[in-house]
Motif scaffolding. Sequence first.
Motif, short mmCIF file in Angstrom:
data_model
loop_
_atom_site.label_atom_id
_atom_site.label_comp_id
_atom_site.label_asym_id
_atom_site.label_seq_id
_atom_site.Cartn_x
_atom_site.Cartn_y
_atom_site.Cartn_z
N ASN A 16 0.68 -1.01 -0.14
CA ASN A 16 -0.26 0.06 0.07
C ASN A 16 0.89 1.21 -0.08
O ASN A 16 0.59 2.15 -0.49
N HIS A 17 1.82 1.09 0.81
CA HIS A 17 2.52 2.41 0.77
C HIS A 17 3.41 2.76 0.24
O HIS A 17 3.57 4.46 -0.98
N ALA A 18 4.21 1.73 -1.11
CA ALA A 18 4.44 1.85 -2.32
C ALA A 18 3.49 2.77 -3.73
O ALA A 18 3.67 3.25 -4.27
N CYS A 19 2.46 1.61 -3.68
CA CYS A 19 1.32 2.21 -4.42
C CYS A 19 0.98 3.49 -3.63
O CYS A 19 0.41 4.52 -4.80
N GLN A 20 0.38 4.22 -2.65
CA GLN A 20 0.30 5.31 -2.25
C GLN A 20 1.23 6.97 -2.89
O GLN A 20 0.73 7.60 -3.56
N ALA A 21 2.75 6.06 -3.03
CA ALA A 21 3.45 6.89 -3.63
C ALA A 21 3.12 7.75 -5.37
O ALA A 21 3.26 7.75 -5.84
N LEU A 22 3.39 5.80 -5.62
CA LEU A 22 3.57 5.90 -6.62
C LEU A 22 2.62 5.87 -7.83
O LEU A 22 2.48 6.58 -9.00
N LEU A 23 1.28 5.46 -6.91
CA LEU A 23 0.20 5.49 -8.13
C LEU A 23 -0.91 6.67 -7.31
O LEU A 23 -2.00 6.92 -7.69
N GLY A 24 -0.58 7.38 -6.25
CA GLY A 24 -1.26 7.90 -5.52
C GLY A 24 -2.69 7.53 -4.80
O GLY A 24 -3.54 8.38 -4.64
N LYS A 25 -2.83 6.25 -4.54
CA LYS A 25 -4.07 5.95 -4.35
C LYS A 25 -3.28 4.38 -3.43
O LYS A 25 -2.36 3.70 -3.57
N ARG A 26 -4.46 4.42 -2.65
CA ARG A 26 -3.81 2.57 -1.91
C ARG A 26 -5.11 1.87 -2.54
O ARG A 26 -6.56 2.11 -2.57
N GLY A 27 -4.92 0.26 -1.63
CA GLY A 27 -5.96 -0.77 -1.29
C GLY A 27 -5.44 -1.94 -2.50
O GLY A 27 -6.46 -1.79 -3.46
N ILE A 28 -4.39 -1.76 -1.81
CA ILE A 28 -3.68 -3.41 -2.52
C ILE A 28 -4.19 -4.70 -2.87
O ILE A 28 -4.27 -5.34 -4.19
N THR A 29 -5.54 -4.47 -1.85
CA THR A 29 -6.59 -5.69 -1.98
C THR A 29 -7.38 -5.93 -3.74
O THR A 29 -7.11 -6.52 -4.41
N ARG A 30 -7.40 -4.62 -3.35
CA ARG A 30 -7.98 -4.26 -5.25
C ARG A 30 -7.07 -3.78 -6.19
O ARG A 30 -7.45 -4.30 -7.31
N LEU A 31 -6.07 -3.22 -5.88
CA LEU A 31 -5.33 -2.75 -6.86
C LEU A 31 -4.03 -3.78 -7.20
O LEU A 31 -4.00 -3.86 -8.10
N ARG A 32 -3.83 -4.47 -6.63
CA ARG A 32 -3.03 -5.68 -7.05
C ARG A 32 -3.09 -6.46 -8.14
O ARG A 32 -4.48 -7.09 -8.39
N GLY A 33 -2.54 -7.23 -8.72
CA GLY A 33 -2.24 -7.90 -10.50
C GLY A 33 -3.11 -7.47 -11.53
O GLY A 33 -3.62 -7.22 -12.33
N ASP A 34 -3.53 -5.51 -11.41
CA ASP A 34 -4.06 -5.15 -12.40
C ASP A 34 -2.71 -4.11 -12.94
O ASP A 34 -2.77 -3.78 -12.45
N TRP A 35 -2.26 -4.24 -14.17
CA TRP A 35 -1.00 -3.91 -14.48
C TRP A 35 -1.25 -1.65 -15.00
O TRP A 35 -2.60 -1.63 -15.34
N THR A 36 -0.37 -1.12 -14.60
CA THR A 36 -0.98 0.42 -14.77
C THR A 36 0.53 1.08 -15.40
O THR A 36 1.41 0.27 -15.57
N ARG A 37 0.66 2.04 -14.91
CA ARG A 37 1.91 3.58 -15.68
C ARG A 37 2.00 4.05 -14.24
O ARG A 37 1.24 4.05 -13.67
N ALA A 38 3.55 4.03 -13.56
CA ALA A 38 3.73 4.41 -12.58
C ALA A 38 5.43 5.50 -13.41
O ALA A 38 6.19 4.89 -13.42
N HIS A 39 4.78 6.35 -13.14
CA HIS A 39 6.15 7.37 -13.96
C HIS A 39 6.93 6.79 -15.14
O HIS A 39 7.69 7.08 -15.58
N ASP A 40 6.22 6.95 -16.60
CA ASP A 40 6.28 6.60 -17.47
C ASP A 40 6.27 5.09 -17.58
O ASP A 40 7.28 4.55 -19.08
N VAL A 41 6.43 3.73 -16.42
CA VAL A 41 6.98 2.86 -16.54
C VAL A 41 5.26 2.00 -16.38
O VAL A 41 4.95 2.09 -16.14
N ASP A 42 5.97 0.48 -17.13
CA ASP A 42 4.92 -0.41 -16.78
C ASP A 42 4.51 -0.81 -15.35
O ASP A 42 6.27 -1.13 -15.61
N ALA A 43 4.10 -1.17 -14.54
CA ALA A 43 3.97 -1.28 -13.53
C ALA A 43 3.06 -1.74 -12.41
O ALA A 43 1.46 -1.80 -12.86
#
Length: 258
Positions: free
Chosen positions: A198-225
Amino acid sequence: MESAEYHSALAALAWQIELGVDTCIADAPIDRYAVPASLTKPVVSAKAQDAPAPVASARDAADDAVAAARAAAGAAQDLDGLRAALAAFEHCELKRGARNLVFADGVPGARVMIVGEAPGRDEDMEGKPFVGRAGQLLDRMLAAIGLSRADSVYITNVLPWRPPQNRDPKPEEVAMMQPFLRRHIALAAPDVLMIMGNHACQALLGKRGITRLRGDWTRAHDVDALPLFHPAYLLRNPAAKREAWADLLSVQKRLRDG
Ligand code: URA
């Protein structure tokens, strides 16, 4: 702008409060029976009562620190320069309580970059990220998909200094260190970011809720994440290893396809 002494006095005071200091005592004892009553209470002048609340100057100090972090991180031309810039950065009070700067481990320039939360006790002692129990689990997770910090992964954290008693990072600490993390990712230039917890998600994606976020590819600072469960969470919740395994396979596939 306030002086450097002001900032270091403010940081020292905040650090003492953090450690639990709640009483001010002088070097020499005071005989309170001998002190005239008129001197035992501070006399607050009307002018002092009208002074602006200290909140504003704390906010200014935080803004100054973020600006200083932006300047220092932006000036770093390579990873060694960024490490040196962090080592010289005096605005984050965590530095005063930490034994070591925990900058990174693994292979600079690797295709995979892992971002964790903050060093714990073992990492603080060794000056390397993820070397304690969670780190050993992380190494086993990586090995399961043919990766290792010895030859194919680069690892860092949102915060480079250990928070006291392993408490959660504070939002203002994350905000202050954010420019360094952003620059770290730009200089390491990975193909894939693994965002741990969660803390890394908050810092890189501006959101938390790892149970929902995990497993879904996104972009963080122009990198696949890909957000994943933090290994420390998996140690406490072994049942979640099933999802973690699916996420690891997803990383492996992305590396193969890319
Ligand atoms: N947890 C983290 O997020 N990072 C470390 O370096 C160690 C434990």
